[in-house]
Motif scaffolding. Structure first.
Motif, mmCIF file in Angstrom:
data_model
loop_
_atom_site.group_PDB
_atom_site.id
_atom_site.type_symbol
_atom_site.label_atom_id
_atom_site.label_comp_id
_atom_site.label_asym_id
_atom_site.label_seq_id
_atom_site.Cartn_x
_atom_site.Cartn_y
_atom_site.Cartn_z
ATOM 1 N N GLY A 1 0.817 -1.207 0.000
ATOM 2 C CA GLY A 1 0.000 0.000 0.000
ATOM 3 C C GLY A 1 0.856 1.264 0.000
ATOM 4 O O GLY A 1 0.604 2.206 -0.755
ATOM 5 N N ILE A 2 1.889 1.283 0.846
ATOM 6 C CA ILE A 2 2.771 2.449 0.919
ATOM 7 C C ILE A 2 3.496 2.650 -0.416
ATOM 8 O O ILE A 2 3.630 3.765 -0.913
ATOM 9 N N ARG A 3 3.911 1.528 -1.015
ATOM 10 C CA ARG A 3 4.642 1.610 -2.281
ATOM 11 C C ARG A 3 3.755 2.209 -3.376
ATOM 12 O O ARG A 3 4.166 3.106 -4.107
ATOM 13 N N ARG A 4 2.527 1.728 -3.437
ATOM 14 C CA ARG A 4 1.644 2.205 -4.509
ATOM 15 C C ARG A 4 1.140 3.615 -4.261
ATOM 16 O O ARG A 4 0.974 4.411 -5.181
ATOM 17 N N ARG A 5 0.891 3.931 -3.006
ATOM 18 C CA ARG A 5 0.312 5.242 -2.686
ATOM 19 C C ARG A 5 1.371 6.340 -2.700
ATOM 20 O O ARG A 5 1.116 7.449 -3.138
ATOM 21 N N TYR A 6 2.576 6.042 -2.158
ATOM 22 C CA TYR A 6 3.578 7.100 -1.971
ATOM 23 C C TYR A 6 4.905 6.872 -2.699
ATOM 24 O O TYR A 6 5.771 7.745 -2.702
ATOM 25 N N GLY A 7 5.101 5.677 -3.269
ATOM 26 C CA GLY A 7 6.340 5.420 -3.999
ATOM 27 C C GLY A 7 7.537 5.053 -3.136
ATOM 28 O O GLY A 7 8.633 4.867 -3.654
ATOM 29 N N TYR A 8 7.350 4.975 -1.822
ATOM 30 C CA TYR A 8 8.446 4.532 -0.942
ATOM 31 C C TYR A 8 8.388 3.018 -0.828
ATOM 32 O O TYR A 8 7.352 2.449 -0.495
ATOM 33 N N ALA B 1 5.497 2.295 15.433
ATOM 34 C CA ALA B 1 4.648 3.313 14.784
ATOM 35 C C ALA B 1 3.169 3.016 15.033
ATOM 36 O O ALA B 1 2.374 3.915 15.323
ATOM 37 N N ARG B 2 2.804 1.742 14.942
ATOM 38 C CA ARG B 2 1.407 1.349 15.148
ATOM 39 C C ARG B 2 0.972 1.630 16.589
ATOM 40 O O ARG B 2 -0.106 2.174 16.835
ATOM 41 N N GLU B 3 1.838 1.297 17.544
ATOM 42 C CA GLU B 3 1.504 1.529 18.948
ATOM 43 C C GLU B 3 1.416 3.020 19.248
ATOM 44 O O GLU B 3 0.542 3.467 19.997
ATOM 45 N N LYS B 4 2.327 3.797 18.655
ATOM 46 C CA LYS B 4 2.321 5.233 18.872
ATOM 47 C C LYS B 4 1.040 5.864 18.316
ATOM 48 O O LYS B 4 0.492 6.809 18.896
ATOM 49 N N ALA B 5 0.563 5.330 17.190
ATOM 50 C CA ALA B 5 -0.667 5.844 16.596
ATOM 51 C C ALA B 5 -1.899 5.255 17.296
ATOM 52 O O ALA B 5 -3.034 5.570 16.936
ATOM 53 N N ASN B 6 -1.640 4.383 18.274
ATOM 54 C CA ASN B 6 -2.715 3.797 19.070
ATOM 55 C C ASN B 6 -3.692 2.995 18.206
ATOM 56 O O ASN B 6 -4.912 3.102 18.366
ATOM 57 N N LEU B 7 -3.154 2.201 17.288
ATOM 58 C CA LEU B 7 -3.988 1.405 16.396
ATOM 59 C C LEU B 7 -3.789 -0.082 16.689
ATOM 60 O O LEU B 7 -2.672 -0.512 16.972
ATOM 61 N N PRO B 8 -4.874 -0.862 16.629
ATOM 62 C CA PRO B 8 -4.790 -2.262 17.040
ATOM 63 C C PRO B 8 -4.108 -3.178 16.021
ATOM 64 O O PRO B 8 -3.482 -4.160 16.390
ATOM 65 N N HIS B 9 -4.234 -2.843 14.724
ATOM 66 C CA HIS B 9 -3.717 -3.747 13.696
ATOM 67 C C HIS B 9 -2.967 -2.972 12.619
ATOM 68 O O HIS B 9 -3.196 -1.788 12.420
ATOM 69 N N PHE B 10 -2.117 -3.692 11.878
ATOM 70 C CA PHE B 10 -1.394 -3.054 10.787
ATOM 71 C C PHE B 10 -2.338 -2.657 9.642
ATOM 72 O O PHE B 10 -2.048 -1.731 8.902
ATOM 73 N N THR B 11 -3.455 -3.378 9.504
ATOM 74 C CA THR B 11 -4.415 -2.980 8.470
ATOM 75 C C THR B 11 -5.035 -1.623 8.820
ATOM 76 O O THR B 11 -5.321 -0.818 7.933
ATOM 77 N N ALA B 12 -5.216 -1.365 10.123
ATOM 78 C CA ALA B 12 -5.721 -0.058 10.551
ATOM 79 C C ALA B 12 -4.678 1.028 10.266
ATOM 80 O O ALA B 12 -5.012 2.144 9.858
ATOM 81 N N LEU B 13 -3.413 0.663 10.469
ATOM 82 C CA LEU B 13 -2.330 1.605 10.171
ATOM 83 C C LEU B 13 -2.310 1.919 8.667
ATOM 84 O O LEU B 13 -2.117 3.074 8.265
ATOM 85 N N LEU B 14 -2.523 0.905 7.854
ATOM 86 C CA LEU B 14 -2.567 1.098 6.400
ATOM 87 C C LEU B 14 -3.687 2.077 6.025
ATOM 88 O O LEU B 14 -3.484 3.002 5.236
ATOM 89 N N ASP B 15 -4.845 1.880 6.614
ATOM 90 C CA ASP B 15 -5.979 2.758 6.351
ATOM 91 C C ASP B 15 -5.628 4.210 6.689
ATOM 92 O O ASP B 15 -5.849 5.125 5.895
ATOM 93 N N HIS B 16 -5.035 4.391 7.861
ATOM 94 C CA HIS B 16 -4.650 5.711 8.337
ATOM 95 C C HIS B 16 -3.626 6.353 7.392
ATOM 96 O O HIS B 16 -3.762 7.508 6.975
ATOM 97 N N LEU B 17 -2.625 5.572 7.004
ATOM 98 C CA LEU B 17 -1.564 6.070 6.128
ATOM 99 C C LEU B 17 -2.095 6.414 4.736
ATOM 100 O O LEU B 17 -1.704 7.407 4.138
ATOM 101 N N PHE B 18 -2.982 5.564 4.273
ATOM 102 C CA PHE B 18 -3.483 5.690 2.915
ATOM 103 C C PHE B 18 -4.226 7.003 2.708
ATOM 104 O O PHE B 18 -4.154 7.620 1.645
ATOM 105 N N HIS B 19 -4.943 7.444 3.744
ATOM 106 C CA HIS B 19 -5.839 8.584 3.572
ATOM 107 C C HIS B 19 -5.355 9.862 4.256
ATOM 108 O O HIS B 19 -6.053 10.853 4.247
ATOM 109 N N ASP B 20 -4.200 9.823 4.882
ATOM 110 C CA ASP B 20 -3.729 11.009 5.592
ATOM 111 C C ASP B 20 -2.260 11.260 5.238
ATOM 112 O O ASP B 20 -1.347 10.667 5.821
#
Lengths: 279, 198
Positions: free
Chosen positions: A22-29, A46-65
């Protein structure tokens, strides 16, 4: 019977694969070929700092923000660095590399993965004391724009550089560390004479290519974050960017021994991981 | 009963660790078949003196781990000062200079958790003397993945905080004094089935 912990772990690794894609396609990194064990620890942090339960939640957050992605990127490349980290490396560079550089009218130096710049300024100080800085151009690159901004400013909190003067002396410093900086109450700032010889620019070792005809490439404690495939890719870029006889300096615990380019270099100082291109 | 052999050992220690390692490592024979990786907390500017010293008094080869070096039997690998030591899926080491964990770099948790993911139930984790809680979380992970956990007896440890914290964090398989830990490791390495309790 498969342990529950093992099953959870498989699911988590699947999520991480999706996150990286997801990061690769969305941001090129592209973090795909990073060393997995340390990458996973960073992602977990990073996931714990963002207070998110799963990496899929982190993906969602990253994808749209996009602003959060900026912060995430910063967290992904935070390393511990300092002025003259591994002072004996700088001593060896002063004694074994600089005399060779001095035989050239001009030398180009690439500091790849310079982070917040502490080690770039260390090298510039060393070259100035050796009377060579005005014949050198240092290219300092990183893939993190925030780190590059900080490096370019050259301003550091005094409390973060408390060991700098001692490292400087161990590194064979010929003057006084304080001569190179102007100091205010809580900060130090490197003098313009050093900064004028450094060009800071964006370069991503994973996706960007060859960089100039270098006499010296410094890439310390960056390759440890890559897996063997990516290490070989980056080392091939370095090999092509170096002049014949050019120097490659790695971190104190990094080695060419397990890489595809080992036959193309000879050690100049095996303990301090200074190599010279012979191939 | 599942039939498999243990394949690797990870150890963590802090204050008093040098003395503890001086007791355990020389007691392991040259033929000890499992690779061992150790995190001993030390000053981040320390050189490789400890590895050289322990190598001189041990039948096994003792050295600092290098990035991407294979984690191979017959050798004891120490985390270099100032680097986290991790184990990758292909059983090679990777190092990192990430932020400190539990105020430490290297951190025991980083080694234990990465090793647990690779070796699962074939891993033996050992927590020795120390004045810091690092390693507790890692040992708990090793147990959750089915590995074997050994903790130095806090009563006889030079510094009891680290072993006591590990015991508070997870049920373990054995608690012992240093000499017992060395012979227990040899015993574990010899059994081809998981019948340590037999």
């Amino acid at each position: 019977m498969m342990l529950m912990a093992a099953r959870e772990n498989d699911t988590e690794n699947m999520e991480i694969d999706m996150l990286l894609a997801g990061i690769r396609r969305r941001y090129g990194y592209d973090f795909t070929n990073y060393a997995q064990a340390s990458l996973k620890r960073r992602l977990t942090r990073a996931r714990e700092k963002a207070n998110l339960p799963h990496f899929t939640a982190l993906l969602d957050h990253l994808f749209h923000d996009e602003r959060y992605f900026d912060e995430f990127l910063r967290q992904m490349s935070v390393t511990v660095t300092e002025m003259f980290r591994d002072p004996l490396f700088y001593k060896a560079a002063r004694e074994k590399v600089v005399p060779v550089l001095k035989t050239f009218p001009f030398a180009k130096i690439w500091h790849a993965g310079c982070a917040t710049g502490e080690e770039v300024y260390s090298m510039a100080m060393l070259l100035q004391e050796e009377g060579f800085l005005d014949r050198a151009r240092i290219y300092a690159t990183d893939f993190n724009k925030h780190s590059l901004d900080a490096a370019e400013k050259g301003i550091y909190a005094l409390k973060n550089i408390k060991d700098a003067a001692e490292n400087y002396r161990t590194a064979g410093g010929a003057h006084d560390f304080a001569d190179h900086v102007s100091t205010s109450y809580e900060f130090i700032k490197f003098k313009d004479a050093l900064k004028e010889r450094i060009t800071f620019s964006y370069h991503n070792l994973v996706t960007d290519g060859v960089f100039g005809e270098m006499n010296l490439i410094c890439c310390r404690n960056v390759l440890i974050y890559f897996d063997k495939t990516l290490q070989n890719h980056v080392l091939s870029t370095f090999t092509q960017s170096l002049r014949h006889g050019g120097f490659l300096c790695l971190g104190n615990k990094e080695t060419l021994n397990y890489t595809a380019v080992r036959g193309l270099f000879e050690p100049v100082d095996a303990k301090q991981r200074i190599y010279r291109k012979i191939g | 009963m599942e039939s498999f052999a243990y394949r690797a050992v990870v150890m963590g220690t802090s204050a008093g660790g040098m003395q503890a390692l001086k007791t355990i490592l020389p007691a392991l024979p040259e033929s000890f078949p499992l690779p061992i990786a150790i995190v001993q907390h030390m000053q981040e500017s320390a050189d490789d003196f400890l590895a050289e010293y322990l190598n001189g008094i041990s039948p096994l080869t003792v050295k600092e781990a290098e990035d991407k070096e294979p984690f191979s039997p017959g050798t004891v690998y120490l985390a270099p000062a100032g680097y986290h030591l991790l184990i990758e899926a292909d059983q090679t080491f990777s190092l990192s200079v990430d932020v400190r964990e539990n105020y430490c770099c290297p951190a025991i948790d980083a080694l234990f958790e990465s090793a647990a993911e690779v070796f699962g139930e074939a891993l033996i984790g050992v927590v020795l003397t120390g004045a810091n809680g690092d390693g507790s979380h890692g040992l708990k992970t090793i147990k959750a993945r089915g590995g074997f956990a050994i903790v130095q007896n806090p009563v006889t440890a030079e510094s009891d905080y680290m072993p006591a914290a590990a015991l508070a964090a997870t049920p373990v398989d054995r608690v012992g004094d240093l000499e017992q830990i060395a012979s227990l490791l040899v015993h574990c390495s010899e059994v081809s089935e998981k019948n340590i309790y037999g």
